[in-house]
Design a protein around this motif. Sequence first.
Motif, PDB file in Angstrom:
ATOM      1  N   GLU A 128       0.985  -1.280   0.098  1.00  0.00           N
ATOM      2  CA  GLU A 128       0.049   0.203   0.015  1.00  0.00           C
ATOM      3  C   GLU A 128       0.971   1.385  -0.027  1.00  0.00           C
ATOM      4  O   GLU A 128       0.425   2.291  -0.712  1.00  0.00           O
ATOM      5  CB  GLU A 128      -0.951   0.037   1.288  1.00  0.00           C
ATOM      6  CG  GLU A 128      -2.072  -0.905   0.992  1.00  0.00           C
ATOM      7  CD  GLU A 128      -3.132  -0.584   0.098  1.00  0.00           C
ATOM      8  OE1 GLU A 128      -3.417   0.370   0.250  1.00  0.00           O
ATOM      9  OE2 GLU A 128      -3.499  -1.621  -0.818  1.00  0.00           O
ATOM     10  N   LEU A 129       1.965   1.125   0.760  1.00  0.00           N
ATOM     11  CA  LEU A 129       2.770   2.380   0.744  1.00  0.00           C
ATOM     12  C   LEU A 129       3.587   2.447  -0.356  1.00  0.00           C
ATOM     13  O   LEU A 129       3.684   3.719  -0.999  1.00  0.00           O
ATOM     14  CB  LEU A 129       3.967   2.066   1.905  1.00  0.00           C
ATOM     15  CG  LEU A 129       3.283   2.202   3.275  1.00  0.00           C
ATOM     16  CD1 LEU A 129       4.441   1.827   4.281  1.00  0.00           C
ATOM     17  CD2 LEU A 129       3.002   3.662   3.603  1.00  0.00           C
ATOM     18  N   ASN A 130       3.892   1.554  -1.063  1.00  0.00           N
ATOM     19  CA  ASN A 130       4.568   1.454  -2.488  1.00  0.00           C
ATOM     20  C   ASN A 130       3.450   2.246  -3.524  1.00  0.00           C
ATOM     21  O   ASN A 130       3.890   3.083  -4.626  1.00  0.00           O
ATOM     22  CB  ASN A 130       4.979   0.484  -3.002  1.00  0.00           C
ATOM     23  CG  ASN A 130       5.769   0.266  -4.282  1.00  0.00           C
ATOM     24  OD1 ASN A 130       5.520   1.211  -5.253  1.00  0.00           O
ATOM     25  ND2 ASN A 130       6.984  -0.576  -4.204  1.00  0.00           N
ATOM     26  N   ARG A 131       2.152   1.781  -3.378  1.00  0.00           N
ATOM     27  CA  ARG A 131       1.193   2.106  -4.429  1.00  0.00           C
ATOM     28  C   ARG A 131       1.157   3.759  -4.131  1.00  0.00           C
ATOM     29  O   ARG A 131       0.600   4.578  -5.047  1.00  0.00           O
ATOM     30  CB  ARG A 131      -0.106   1.640  -4.080  1.00  0.00           C
ATOM     31  CG  ARG A 131      -1.330   1.935  -5.116  1.00  0.00           C
ATOM     32  CD  ARG A 131      -2.467   0.974  -4.937  1.00  0.00           C
ATOM     33  NE  ARG A 131      -3.188   1.191  -3.625  1.00  0.00           N
ATOM     34  CZ  ARG A 131      -4.300   1.324  -3.360  1.00  0.00           C
ATOM     35  NH1 ARG A 131      -5.179   1.333  -4.346  1.00  0.00           N
ATOM     36  NH2 ARG A 131      -4.634   1.897  -2.015  1.00  0.00           N
ATOM     37  N   ALA A 132       1.153   4.272  -2.797  1.00  0.00           N
ATOM     38  CA  ALA A 132       1.283   5.660  -2.582  1.00  0.00           C
ATOM     39  C   ALA A 132       2.293   6.489  -3.061  1.00  0.00           C
ATOM     40  O   ALA A 132       2.471   7.706  -3.009  1.00  0.00           O
ATOM     41  CB  ALA A 132       1.004   6.049  -1.010  1.00  0.00           C
ATOM     42  N   GLY A 133       3.317   5.780  -3.554  1.00  0.00           N
ATOM     43  CA  GLY A 133       4.578   6.729  -3.961  1.00  0.00           C
ATOM     44  C   GLY A 133       5.822   6.502  -2.992  1.00  0.00           C
ATOM     45  O   GLY A 133       6.873   7.193  -3.261  1.00  0.00           O
ATOM     46  N   ILE A 134       5.823   5.701  -2.194  1.00  0.00           N
ATOM     47  CA  ILE A 134       6.878   5.369  -1.148  1.00  0.00           C
ATOM     48  C   ILE A 134       7.598   4.359  -1.447  1.00  0.00           C
ATOM     49  O   ILE A 134       7.217   3.234  -1.678  1.00  0.00           O
ATOM     50  CB  ILE A 134       6.309   5.398   0.435  1.00  0.00           C
ATOM     51  CG1 ILE A 134       5.391   6.385   0.794  1.00  0.00           C
ATOM     52  CG2 ILE A 134       7.396   5.015   1.134  1.00  0.00           C
ATOM     53  CD1 ILE A 134       5.844   7.740   0.871  1.00  0.00           C
ATOM     54  N   THR A 135       8.688   4.824  -2.035  1.00  0.00           N
ATOM     55  CA  THR A 135       9.887   3.762  -2.351  1.00  0.00           C
ATOM     56  C   THR A 135      10.838   3.287  -1.551  1.00  0.00           C
ATOM     57  O   THR A 135      11.400   2.488  -1.611  1.00  0.00           O
ATOM     58  CB  THR A 135      10.527   4.263  -3.577  1.00  0.00           C
ATOM     59  OG1 THR A 135      11.341   5.403  -3.261  1.00  0.00           O
ATOM     60  CG2 THR A 135       9.468   4.655  -4.865  1.00  0.00           C
ATOM     61  N   ALA A 136      10.896   4.100  -0.235  1.00  0.00           N
ATOM     62  CA  ALA A 136      11.915   3.781   0.701  1.00  0.00           C
ATOM     63  C   ALA A 136      11.161   3.714   2.078  1.00  0.00           C
ATOM     64  O   ALA A 136      10.813   4.500   2.643  1.00  0.00           O
ATOM     65  CB  ALA A 136      13.017   4.811   0.705  1.00  0.00           C
ATOM     66  N   ILE A 137      11.272   2.484   2.729  1.00  0.00           N
ATOM     67  CA  ILE A 137      10.607   2.434   4.007  1.00  0.00           C
ATOM     68  C   ILE A 137      11.630   1.821   4.878  1.00  0.00           C
ATOM     69  O   ILE A 137      12.457   0.894   4.690  1.00  0.00           O
ATOM     70  CB  ILE A 137       9.553   1.192   3.853  1.00  0.00           C
ATOM     71  CG1 ILE A 137       8.540   1.594   2.781  1.00  0.00           C
ATOM     72  CG2 ILE A 137       8.677   1.070   5.272  1.00  0.00           C
ATOM     73  CD1 ILE A 137       7.407   0.744   2.118  1.00  0.00           C
ATOM     74  N   SER A 138      11.812   2.419   6.143  1.00  0.00           N
ATOM     75  CA  SER A 138      12.601   1.899   7.180  1.00  0.00           C
ATOM     76  C   SER A 138      11.799   0.825   8.109  1.00  0.00           C
ATOM     77  O   SER A 138      10.979   1.606   8.645  1.00  0.00           O
ATOM     78  CB  SER A 138      13.205   2.998   7.794  1.00  0.00           C
ATOM     79  OG  SER A 138      13.927   3.949   7.082  1.00  0.00           O
ATOM     80  N   LEU A 139      12.102  -0.062   8.304  1.00  0.00           N
ATOM     81  CA  LEU A 139      11.616  -1.164   9.106  1.00  0.00           C
ATOM     82  C   LEU A 139      12.246  -0.837  10.485  1.00  0.00           C
ATOM     83  O   LEU A 139      13.535  -0.840  10.862  1.00  0.00           O
ATOM     84  CB  LEU A 139      11.788  -2.547   8.708  1.00  0.00           C
ATOM     85  CG  LEU A 139      11.319  -3.000   7.347  1.00  0.00           C
ATOM     86  CD1 LEU A 139      11.493  -4.406   7.239  1.00  0.00           C
ATOM     87  CD2 LEU A 139       9.730  -2.596   7.675  1.00  0.00           C
ATOM     88  N   VAL A 140      11.398  -0.671  11.777  1.00  0.00           N
ATOM     89  CA  VAL A 140      11.912  -0.461  13.039  1.00  0.00           C
ATOM     90  C   VAL A 140      11.937  -1.519  13.856  1.00  0.00           C
ATOM     91  O   VAL A 140      11.083  -2.377  13.890  1.00  0.00           O
ATOM     92  CB  VAL A 140      11.068   0.484  13.734  1.00  0.00           C
ATOM     93  CG1 VAL A 140      11.423   1.049  15.234  1.00  0.00           C
ATOM     94  CG2 VAL A 140      10.885   1.917  12.876  1.00  0.00           C
ATOM     95  N   THR A 141      13.145  -1.719  14.447  1.00  0.00           N
ATOM     96  CA  THR A 141      13.322  -3.145  15.322  1.00  0.00           C
ATOM     97  C   THR A 141      13.810  -2.404  16.764  1.00  0.00           C
ATOM     98  O   THR A 141      14.319  -1.404  16.701  1.00  0.00           O
ATOM     99  CB  THR A 141      14.235  -4.036  14.860  1.00  0.00           C
ATOM    100  OG1 THR A 141      15.422  -3.400  14.388  1.00  0.00           O
ATOM    101  CG2 THR A 141      13.741  -4.598  13.473  1.00  0.00           C
ATOM    102  N   VAL A 142      14.111  -3.245  17.574  1.00  0.00           N
ATOM    103  CA  VAL A 142      14.997  -3.104  18.705  1.00  0.00           C
ATOM    104  C   VAL A 142      16.486  -3.072  18.668  1.00  0.00           C
ATOM    105  O   VAL A 142      16.916  -4.188  18.270  1.00  0.00           O
ATOM    106  CB  VAL A 142      14.306  -4.128  19.843  1.00  0.00           C
ATOM    107  CG1 VAL A 142      15.035  -3.737  21.294  1.00  0.00           C
ATOM    108  CG2 VAL A 142      12.788  -3.836  20.158  1.00  0.00           C
ATOM    109  N   ALA A 143      16.992  -2.287  18.783  1.00  0.00           N
ATOM    110  CA  ALA A 143      18.386  -2.343  18.478  1.00  0.00           C
ATOM    111  C   ALA A 143      19.160  -3.148  19.575  1.00  0.00           C
ATOM    112  O   ALA A 143      18.920  -3.092  20.809  1.00  0.00           O
ATOM    113  CB  ALA A 143      18.966  -0.860  18.574  1.00  0.00           C
ATOM    114  N   GLY A 144      20.101  -3.567  19.383  1.00  0.00           N
ATOM    115  CA  GLY A 144      21.233  -4.680  20.072  1.00  0.00           C
ATOM    116  C   GLY A 144      20.371  -5.727  20.306  1.00  0.00           C
ATOM    117  O   GLY A 144      20.942  -6.632  21.222  1.00  0.00           O
TER     118      GLY A 144
END
Length: 154
Positions: A128-144
């Motif tokens: 859905e984000l790609n369809r809206a024109g977003i080509t770069a998505i950052s996935l959030v995780t717990v660091a470390g």
Amino acid sequence: MAMGIHKFSKRRGRGARAPMAEINVTPLVDVMLVLLVIFMVTAPLMKAGIPITLPDSRAKPLDQTPKQVTITMNAEGRVFLDDDELSPGELAERVGSLPRGADGAMPLVTLRADKALEYGRVVGVMGELNRAGITAISLVTVAGGAPAETAKKP
């Protein structure tokens, strides 16, 4: 008498002591340090408004940028744009109507998905984000976090 105590005894009346012209700033500094510690502890806790359990990762943390949009998927699969809950199918039009930067670029989009969700649901939101024109998505995780388990070879 020693130490100059006798000089006050020569004065008469109310003005026997000179007014103290010093301010004790130690209590002020103590209070300010306590307030600083309180704000340092509580500020990171105020970042996330929707409770989810993020997966662990060994990736480096992202730099925080001012033009950032956060898409959150909780354990039930409900989708939020920042803190606003979206109905199914509303994500693409809401993200597409976001204001663009001065250079015409879309804002940075970060996706926070609960680790209990199916992979297909997360990929659906990414589509859905790609369809809206977003080509770069950052996935959030717990660091470390711990590294992912690798498949055992027979």
